[in-house]
Design a protein around this motif. Structure first.
Motif, short mmCIF file in Angstrom:
data_model
loop_
_atom_site.label_atom_id
_atom_site.label_comp_id
_atom_site.label_asym_id
_atom_site.label_seq_id
_atom_site.Cartn_x
_atom_site.Cartn_y
_atom_site.Cartn_z
N MET A 71 -9.64 -14.74 0.93
CA MET A 71 -8.66 -13.83 1.47
C MET A 71 -7.28 -14.17 0.59
N ARG A 72 -7.23 -15.54 0.51
CA ARG A 72 -5.81 -15.90 0.12
C ARG A 72 -5.95 -15.67 -1.34
N GLU A 73 -7.19 -15.93 -2.08
CA GLU A 73 -7.17 -15.44 -3.50
C GLU A 73 -6.98 -14.15 -3.72
N GLN A 74 -7.51 -13.34 -2.69
CA GLN A 74 -7.06 -11.88 -2.96
C GLN A 74 -5.58 -11.48 -2.85
N TYR A 75 -4.71 -12.10 -2.04
CA TYR A 75 -3.64 -11.56 -2.11
C TYR A 75 -2.67 -12.08 -3.37
N MET A 76 -3.12 -13.39 -3.84
CA MET A 76 -2.47 -14.11 -4.85
C MET A 76 -2.97 -13.13 -6.19
N ARG A 77 -4.19 -12.35 -5.93
CA ARG A 77 -4.57 -11.43 -7.26
C ARG A 77 -3.27 -10.43 -7.26
N GLY A 78 -2.99 -10.01 -6.27
CA GLY A 78 -2.44 -8.82 -5.97
C GLY A 78 -0.91 -8.90 -6.38
N GLY A 79 -0.51 -10.24 -6.08
CA GLY A 79 0.99 -10.55 -6.55
C GLY A 79 1.57 -10.71 -7.83
N GLU A 80 2.81 -10.22 -8.18
CA GLU A 80 3.33 -10.21 -9.33
C GLU A 80 4.23 -11.45 -9.48
N GLY A 81 4.92 -11.82 -8.32
CA GLY A 81 5.81 -12.95 -8.48
C GLY A 81 5.62 -13.78 -7.13
N ARG A 98 2.21 -28.24 -5.99
CA ARG A 98 1.37 -28.46 -7.49
C ARG A 98 -0.06 -27.49 -7.36
N ARG A 99 -0.73 -27.70 -5.93
CA ARG A 99 -1.94 -27.16 -5.70
C ARG A 99 -1.87 -25.75 -5.85
N PHE A 100 -0.59 -25.14 -4.90
CA PHE A 100 -0.32 -23.78 -4.92
C PHE A 100 -0.30 -23.17 -6.15
N ARG A 101 0.48 -23.69 -7.28
CA ARG A 101 0.63 -23.30 -8.71
C ARG A 101 -0.79 -23.11 -9.43
N GLU A 102 -1.55 -24.13 -9.11
CA GLU A 102 -2.83 -24.52 -9.94
C GLU A 102 -3.65 -23.24 -9.39
N THR A 103 -3.59 -22.82 -8.18
CA THR A 103 -4.46 -21.65 -7.68
C THR A 103 -3.95 -20.45 -8.23
N VAL A 104 -2.76 -20.29 -8.11
CA VAL A 104 -2.19 -19.02 -8.59
C VAL A 104 -2.47 -18.81 -9.94
N ARG A 108 -4.82 -15.85 -11.13
CA ARG A 108 -4.20 -14.80 -12.22
C ARG A 108 -4.70 -14.98 -13.59
N HIS A 109 -5.46 -16.04 -13.97
CA HIS A 109 -5.99 -16.27 -15.27
C HIS A 109 -4.80 -16.11 -16.16
N CYS A 110 -3.75 -16.94 -15.97
CA CYS A 110 -2.47 -16.96 -16.72
C CYS A 110 -1.60 -18.18 -16.32
N ASN A 111 -1.06 -18.72 -17.52
CA ASN A 111 -0.16 -19.82 -17.21
C ASN A 111 1.38 -19.56 -16.88
N ASP A 112 1.80 -18.32 -17.03
CA ASP A 112 3.22 -18.25 -16.92
C ASP A 112 3.47 -16.96 -15.99
N VAL A 113 2.65 -17.13 -14.90
CA VAL A 113 2.87 -16.38 -13.78
C VAL A 113 4.42 -16.51 -13.44
#
Ligand code: GDP
Ligand code: MG
Length: 175
Positions: A71-81, A98-104, A108-113
């Motif tokens: 579920m957490r990953e789901q809302y991370m996917r929908g977030g833009e910032g 650091r862990r939150f950032r790694e997950t985001v 998001r398959h992206c390193n500049d979220v």
């Protein structure tokens, strides 16, 4: 509104108790709640004028201290910032970012979220465990902006929400 009905989707992240709800409620409703239910997860919409332009923001105030669930990953996917919040009175909440950032980044398959590092509760100077320099250092490592805030005093509250919208816009120009 900017871009018709465009809504900017912002997600509050951080360990329980750091002040994600307090910041959100100060931004949206100009109130400081001492005892907001820590289990409530809710989304708020707010109009804001940023650099002279009106915007519509959707702020997801996340809750729960459990591990990173689907579920957490789901809302991370929908977030833009993402506003990555720690409390300056709790070192552990800082280290968690650091862990939150790694997950985001992974989700998001992206390193500049677009993210911002937010050190909240800066009014509690006697209980400080994380220095301003440590906060700045982490933001430098993440290559993102850094703010210290106080939801209690309404210090830098509007600023973090306005700045994350600017970051989302900059990313759109890059892509
Ligand atoms: P959340 O779990 O991240 O949503 O944290 P809350 O917003 O519920 O805040 C947890 C506790 O910290 C509450 O008792 C808040 O009143 C308090 N709190 C939040 N922000 C601040 C702040 O900037 N200064 C002070 N002194 N207390 C704060
Ligand atoms: Mg909360």
């Amino acid at each position: 509104f900017q871009n018709g009905n465009r809504v900017y989707k912002i997600v509050m992240l951080g360990q329980g108790g750091v002040g994600k709800s307090a910041l959100t409620l100060q931004f949206v409703m100009h109130t400081f709640q001492e005892d907001h239910d820590p289990t409530i997860e809710d989304a708020y919409q707010k109009r804001a004028v940023i650099d002279g332009t009106p915007f519509l923001l959707d702020v997801l105030d996340t809750a729960g201290q459990d591990e990173f669930t689907a579920m957490r990953e789901q809302y991370m996917r929908g977030g833009e910032g993402f506003l990555m919040v720690y409390s300056v009175t709790e070192k552990r909440s800082f280290k968690e970012l650091r862990r939150f950032r790694e997950t985001v980044n992974r989700v998001r398959h992206c390193n500049d979220v677009p993210i911002i590092v937010v050190g909240n509760k800066c009014d509690l100077s006697a209980r400080r465990e994380v220095t301003t320099e440590e906060g700045q250092g982490l933001a430098k490592e993440f290559n993102c902006p850094f703010f210290e805030t106080s939801a209690a005093l309404r210090l830098n509250v509007d600023e973090i929400y306005h700045e994350i919208v600017r970051c989302i816009q900059k990313k759109e120009l890059r892509d």
